[in-house]
Design a protein around this motif. Sequence first.
Motif, short mmCIF file in Angstrom:
data_model
loop_
_atom_site.label_atom_id
_atom_site.label_comp_id
_atom_site.label_asym_id
_atom_site.label_seq_id
_atom_site.Cartn_x
_atom_site.Cartn_y
_atom_site.Cartn_z
N GLU A 1 0.84 -1.20 0.00
CA GLU A 1 0.00 0.00 0.00
C GLU A 1 0.87 1.25 0.00
OE1 GLU A 1 -2.21 -1.09 3.50
OE2 GLU A 1 -3.93 -1.72 2.27
N HIS B 1 -10.77 9.37 -0.57
CA HIS B 1 -10.98 8.05 -1.18
C HIS B 1 -11.17 6.96 -0.12
CE1 HIS B 1 -9.82 5.30 -4.74
NE2 HIS B 1 -10.08 4.47 -3.75
N GLY C 1 -14.64 5.19 0.91
CA GLY C 1 -14.68 3.75 0.67
C GLY C 1 -15.01 2.95 1.91
N ILE D 1 -18.77 -4.31 0.43
CA ILE D 1 -17.95 -4.46 -0.78
C ILE D 1 -16.60 -5.09 -0.43
CG2 ILE D 1 -17.02 -3.26 -2.81
CD1 ILE D 1 -20.03 -2.74 -2.47
N TRP E 1 -10.01 11.98 -9.46
CA TRP E 1 -10.46 11.49 -10.77
C TRP E 1 -10.16 12.46 -11.92
CZ3 TRP E 1 -11.17 7.37 -8.02
CH2 TRP E 1 -11.44 6.17 -8.66
C1 HEM Z 1 -15.09 -0.27 -1.70
C2 HEM Z 1 -14.52 0.71 -1.03
C3 HEM Z 1 -13.13 1.17 -1.34
C4 HEM Z 1 -12.11 1.22 -0.45
C5 HEM Z 1 -12.18 0.89 1.02
C6 HEM Z 1 -10.95 1.66 -1.19
C7 HEM Z 1 -9.71 1.82 -0.61
C8 HEM Z 1 -8.55 2.09 -1.30
C9 HEM Z 1 -7.26 2.23 -0.72
C10 HEM Z 1 -6.96 2.07 0.76
C11 HEM Z 1 -6.39 2.49 -1.70
C12 HEM Z 1 -4.90 2.83 -1.56
C13 HEM Z 1 -3.97 1.66 -1.58
C14 HEM Z 1 -2.57 2.20 -1.34
O1 HEM Z 1 -2.30 2.73 -0.24
O2 HEM Z 1 -1.72 2.06 -2.25
C15 HEM Z 1 -7.13 2.52 -2.94
C16 HEM Z 1 -6.59 2.73 -4.18
C17 HEM Z 1 -7.31 2.80 -5.35
N1 HEM Z 1 -8.67 2.65 -5.49
FE1 HEM Z 1 -9.98 2.37 -4.00
N2 HEM Z 1 -11.28 1.88 -2.49
C18 HEM Z 1 -12.61 1.59 -2.64
C19 HEM Z 1 -13.33 1.68 -3.81
C20 HEM Z 1 -12.82 2.04 -5.04
C21 HEM Z 1 -13.59 2.13 -6.27
C22 HEM Z 1 -15.10 1.88 -6.37
C23 HEM Z 1 -12.71 2.44 -7.27
C24 HEM Z 1 -12.98 2.64 -8.74
C25 HEM Z 1 -14.07 3.24 -9.20
C26 HEM Z 1 -11.40 2.53 -6.67
C27 HEM Z 1 -10.24 2.78 -7.35
C28 HEM Z 1 -8.99 2.83 -6.81
C29 HEM Z 1 -7.78 3.10 -7.56
C30 HEM Z 1 -7.68 3.35 -9.06
C31 HEM Z 1 -6.72 3.07 -6.65
C32 HEM Z 1 -5.24 3.31 -6.94
C33 HEM Z 1 -4.95 4.78 -6.72
C34 HEM Z 1 -3.49 5.13 -6.93
O3 HEM Z 1 -2.61 4.39 -6.45
O4 HEM Z 1 -3.23 6.15 -7.58
N3 HEM Z 1 -11.50 2.31 -5.33
N4 HEM Z 1 -8.45 2.28 -2.68
#
Ligand code: HEM
Length: 186
Positions: free
Chosen positions: A62, A117, A121, A128, A171
């Motif tokens: 992460e 984010h 989430g 989910i 986004w």
């Molecule tokens: C279901 C609830 C969600 C939670 C709890 C959540 C949580 C997270 C977390 C903790 C990370 C960061 C990981 C890191 O530290 O490297 C992350 C990254 C990401 N999430 Fe979510 N997320 C959720 C839903 C979504 C949804 C619905 C999408 C797309 C529509 C999404 C797209 C992404 C993307 C593209 C990244 C990578 C971002 C980057 O590294 O630039 N996430 N998410």
Amino acid sequence: VSSRMLSTFVGGRSGQWRIERSSAVVGLALPTASHLAIFENEPGTRALEQESWVLRGVTSYERYVHATEQARLIAIQPPLQRPQATQAALIPVKKSADWWRLPQDRRRAIFEERSQHITLGLRYLPAIARRLYHGHDLGEPFDFLTWFEYAPADAEAFEELVQALRRTEEWTYVEREVDLRLTKRA
Ligand code: HEM
């Protein structure tokens, strides 16, 4: 925290998931396919009959989560492959060169302090289940393959979350996004 896993997602005529819809949110769509097959821990050199597209991604460490966020996530995030989670979303995302040029602290600030984010989430857990695959360093067309599983009753909530995320500052750096919705084959 899972160990490194290289997975291959194949759109074609076979696989455990049926593709209900596939839409281009930003940029180019993916070619049409009726089913999705997922090969975990397989580089996917195996040729599939009638495959339409192949995407690869690797699980990783992460980058952005802080300790308190990580603790909250670990406390409530459900596992994948729950029997009631018969619906899924595969959302491949590519971010712009501007995003990748930013230093880590700026990316974190946009991702969480300004776009919330993780905060957003977390409200949708444990409904989910999710897994994030990275493709950027593999030279893949998408930087990320995001995977989600949920029960039919939570489909509406998931939609609300996706819409909310698409309105965030984070986004504005997304230059390609495809949204595939799937149902598990009986
Ligand atoms: C279901 C609830 C969600 C939670 C709890 C959540 C949580 C997270 C977390 C903790 C990370 C960061 C990981 C890191 O530290 O490297 C992350 C990254 C990401 N999430 Fe979510 N997320 C959720 C839903 C979504 C949804 C619905 C999408 C797309 C529509 C999404 C797209 C992404 C993307 C593209 C990244 C990578 C971002 C980057 O590294 O630039 N996430 N998410």
